[in-house]
Design a protein around this motif. Structure first.
Motif, PDB file in Angstrom:
ATOM      1  N   UNK A   1       0.812  -1.213   0.000  1.00  0.00           N
ATOM      2  CA  UNK A   1       0.000   0.000   0.000  1.00  0.00           C
ATOM      3  C   UNK A   1       0.847   1.266   0.000  1.00  0.00           C
ATOM      4  N   UNK A   2       1.950   1.260   0.753  1.00  0.00           N
ATOM      5  CA  UNK A   2       2.779   2.454   0.842  1.00  0.00           C
ATOM      6  C   UNK A   2       3.509   2.750  -0.459  1.00  0.00           C
ATOM      7  N   UNK A   3       3.535   1.776  -1.393  1.00  0.00           N
ATOM      8  CA  UNK A   3       4.240   1.969  -2.653  1.00  0.00           C
ATOM      9  C   UNK A   3       3.312   2.472  -3.762  1.00  0.00           C
ATOM     10  N   UNK A   4       2.020   2.583  -3.476  1.00  0.00           N
ATOM     11  CA  UNK A   4       1.088   3.009  -4.518  1.00  0.00           C
ATOM     12  C   UNK A   4       1.398   4.422  -4.990  1.00  0.00           C
ATOM     13  N   UNK A   5       1.379   4.594  -6.310  1.00  0.00           N
ATOM     14  CA  UNK A   5       1.670   5.911  -6.899  1.00  0.00           C
ATOM     15  C   UNK A   5       0.420   6.589  -7.427  1.00  0.00           C
ATOM     16  N   UNK A   6      -0.541   5.797  -7.905  1.00  0.00           N
ATOM     17  CA  UNK A   6      -1.727   6.400  -8.513  1.00  0.00           C
ATOM     18  C   UNK A   6      -2.826   5.367  -8.648  1.00  0.00           C
ATOM     19  N   UNK A   7      -4.054   5.873  -8.766  1.00  0.00           N
ATOM     20  CA  UNK A   7      -5.211   5.063  -9.128  1.00  0.00           C
ATOM     21  C   UNK A   7      -5.754   5.577 -10.458  1.00  0.00           C
ATOM     22  N   UNK A   8      -6.220   4.672 -11.311  1.00  0.00           N
ATOM     23  CA  UNK A   8      -6.890   5.051 -12.548  1.00  0.00           C
ATOM     24  C   UNK A   8      -8.252   4.383 -12.603  1.00  0.00           C
ATOM     25  N   UNK A   9      -9.266   5.164 -12.998  1.00  0.00           N
ATOM     26  CA  UNK A   9     -10.624   4.628 -13.072  1.00  0.00           C
ATOM     27  C   UNK A   9     -11.425   5.447 -14.084  1.00  0.00           C
ATOM     28  N   UNK A  10     -12.127   4.750 -14.960  1.00  0.00           N
ATOM     29  CA  UNK A  10     -13.047   5.395 -15.910  1.00  0.00           C
ATOM     30  C   UNK A  10     -12.403   6.579 -16.648  1.00  0.00           C
ATOM     31  N   UNK A  11     -11.125   6.472 -16.978  1.00  0.00           N
ATOM     32  CA  UNK A  11     -10.440   7.550 -17.677  1.00  0.00           C
ATOM     33  C   UNK A  11      -9.817   8.591 -16.766  1.00  0.00           C
ATOM     34  N   UNK A  12     -10.139   8.552 -15.475  1.00  0.00           N
ATOM     35  CA  UNK A  12      -9.586   9.486 -14.493  1.00  0.00           C
ATOM     36  C   UNK A  12      -8.276   8.941 -13.939  1.00  0.00           C
ATOM     37  N   UNK A  13      -7.429   9.840 -13.437  1.00  0.00           N
ATOM     38  CA  UNK A  13      -6.192   9.429 -12.770  1.00  0.00           C
ATOM     39  C   UNK A  13      -6.005  10.246 -11.501  1.00  0.00           C
ATOM     40  N   UNK A  14      -5.855   9.544 -10.377  1.00  0.00           N
ATOM     41  CA  UNK A  14      -5.599  10.185  -9.088  1.00  0.00           C
ATOM     42  C   UNK A  14      -4.156   9.899  -8.697  1.00  0.00           C
ATOM     43  N   UNK A  15      -3.298  10.919  -8.789  1.00  0.00           N
ATOM     44  CA  UNK A  15      -1.882  10.787  -8.463  1.00  0.00           C
ATOM     45  C   UNK A  15      -1.722  10.980  -6.956  1.00  0.00           C
ATOM     46  N   UNK A  16      -1.251   9.942  -6.277  1.00  0.00           N
ATOM     47  CA  UNK A  16      -1.173   9.988  -4.822  1.00  0.00           C
ATOM     48  C   UNK A  16       0.004  10.804  -4.325  1.00  0.00           C
ATOM     49  N   UNK A  17       1.035  10.965  -5.139  1.00  0.00           N
ATOM     50  CA  UNK A  17       2.208  11.732  -4.720  1.00  0.00           C
ATOM     51  C   UNK A  17       1.966  13.228  -4.843  1.00  0.00           C
ATOM     52  N   UNK A  18       1.314  13.640  -5.928  1.00  0.00           N
ATOM     53  CA  UNK A  18       1.061  15.066  -6.131  1.00  0.00           C
ATOM     54  C   UNK A  18      -0.329  15.478  -5.659  1.00  0.00           C
ATOM     55  N   UNK A  19      -1.169  14.457  -5.286  1.00  0.00           N
ATOM     56  CA  UNK A  19      -2.558  14.701  -4.868  1.00  0.00           C
ATOM     57  C   UNK A  19      -3.335  15.407  -5.983  1.00  0.00           C
TER      58      UNK A  19
ATOM     59  N   UNK B   1     -16.629   1.356 -10.214  1.00  0.00           N
ATOM     60  CA  UNK B   1     -15.660   1.510 -11.307  1.00  0.00           C
ATOM     61  C   UNK B   1     -14.558   0.482 -11.151  1.00  0.00           C
ATOM     62  N   UNK B   2     -14.024   0.047 -12.273  1.00  0.00           N
ATOM     63  CA  UNK B   2     -12.828  -0.779 -12.232  1.00  0.00           C
ATOM     64  C   UNK B   2     -11.636   0.142 -11.977  1.00  0.00           C
ATOM     65  N   UNK B   3     -10.799  -0.212 -11.011  1.00  0.00           N
ATOM     66  CA  UNK B   3      -9.683   0.647 -10.597  1.00  0.00           C
ATOM     67  C   UNK B   3      -8.370  -0.060 -10.857  1.00  0.00           C
ATOM     68  N   UNK B   4      -7.465   0.652 -11.519  1.00  0.00           N
ATOM     69  CA  UNK B   4      -6.112   0.152 -11.736  1.00  0.00           C
ATOM     70  C   UNK B   4      -5.176   0.860 -10.759  1.00  0.00           C
ATOM     71  N   UNK B   5      -4.350   0.085 -10.087  1.00  0.00           N
ATOM     72  CA  UNK B   5      -3.402   0.642  -9.120  1.00  0.00           C
ATOM     73  C   UNK B   5      -2.005   0.642  -9.728  1.00  0.00           C
ATOM     74  N   UNK B   6      -1.329   1.783  -9.676  1.00  0.00           N
ATOM     75  CA  UNK B   6       0.045   1.880 -10.151  1.00  0.00           C
ATOM     76  C   UNK B   6       0.993   1.897  -8.965  1.00  0.00           C
ATOM     77  N   UNK B   7       2.044   1.095  -9.048  1.00  0.00           N
ATOM     78  CA  UNK B   7       3.031   1.026  -7.974  1.00  0.00           C
ATOM     79  C   UNK B   7       4.352   1.620  -8.429  1.00  0.00           C
TER      80      UNK B   7
END
Length: 251
Positions: free
Chosen positions: A142-160, A245-251
């Protein structure tokens, strides 16, 4: 097509680092036509500027950037995040190729090369990483997650930073960011209001006074096409909310 940032809503996001403008232009076009989002830069400085602002899926790195140590750049990338790296090398650079692989690079391509060969290697490396990301013990990552992607959206966890499907940057308040992060971490699960407060760590008088429903409404106004008829954050009557939504997790 233009150099530097080429926006597209579709993953994966490939970062090409090479000082040859003709090669950058070629790869922008070829990889872009293969349904990849491509950003091309010409220096280590620009590499890390983009890397720190965007969720990058794979880096294509030229080892022989003028005035820069490509191996040192590869090492710094590995220290920042477990992002896959493909090295571009010359025919006479066997020692550098070996050192690059020892540093953790995933593959290399020798110049001159065909874009088709590079594309095949990019796809192979991405498949390998996607397979690894489905391994068990996700909680430990979990601590290595960089971003989530869903339905064309992208939530960058490092830059918020939240990026819409059309490339717009959408501002999120602290509560909205934490709530969306909680939804993305538990897609298709019905979450009660108490669970959402716990998962989003929104334990403050302000949140309790306004209620989780108000926070959900604010978030819907930013990510739903019609917040009056939500399709992403769905109300489950008597139970809570479900992130549909289907969510893709980027590490």
């Amino acid at each position: 097509m233009t150099d530097d940032s080429q926006a597209s809503a579709h993953p994966p996001h490939i970062l090409v680092v090479d000082d040859d403008p003709a090669l950058r232009e070629l790869l922008l076009g070829y990889l872009g036509e293969a349904d990849m989002r491509v950003t091309a830069v010409d220096s280590g400085r620009r590499l890390f500027e983009v890397f720190d602002q965007e969720a990058i899926d794979l880096v294509v790195l030229d080892l022989r950037l003028p005035g820069e140590d490509g191996l040192a750049l590869a090492r710094q990338l590995r220290e920042r995040a477990p992002v896959p790296v493909i090295l571009l090398t010359g025919r006479a650079e066997e020692a550098d190729r070996v050192m690059g692989l020892e540093l953790g690079a995933d593959d290399y391509v020798t110049k001159p090369f065909s874009p088709r060969e590079l594309l095949a290697r990019i796809r192979a490396v991405l498949r390998r990483y996607q397979s690894q990301s489905r391994a068990p013990d996700e909680a430990a990552r979990d601590d290595q997650r960089r971003a989530f992607r869903f339905a064309g959206w992208e939530l960058n966890l490092r830059t918020r930073r939240l990026t819409a499907p059309d490339g717009r940057k959408v501002e999120l308040g602290n509560h909205e960011f934490s709530l969306l992060m909680a939804f993305c971490a538990a897609p298709q699960r019905v979450l009660s209001r108490d669970q959402l407060l716990e998962l989003s760590r929104l334990h403050s008088a302000e949140v309790y006074d306004r209620a989780i429903d108000v926070q959900v409404l604010r978030l819907r106004r930013k990510i739903e096409a019609d917040h009056g008829k939500p399709v992403l954050i769905v109300t489950e009557r008597g139970a809570g909310y479900r992130f549909n939504a289907a969510v893709e997790t980027l590490y």
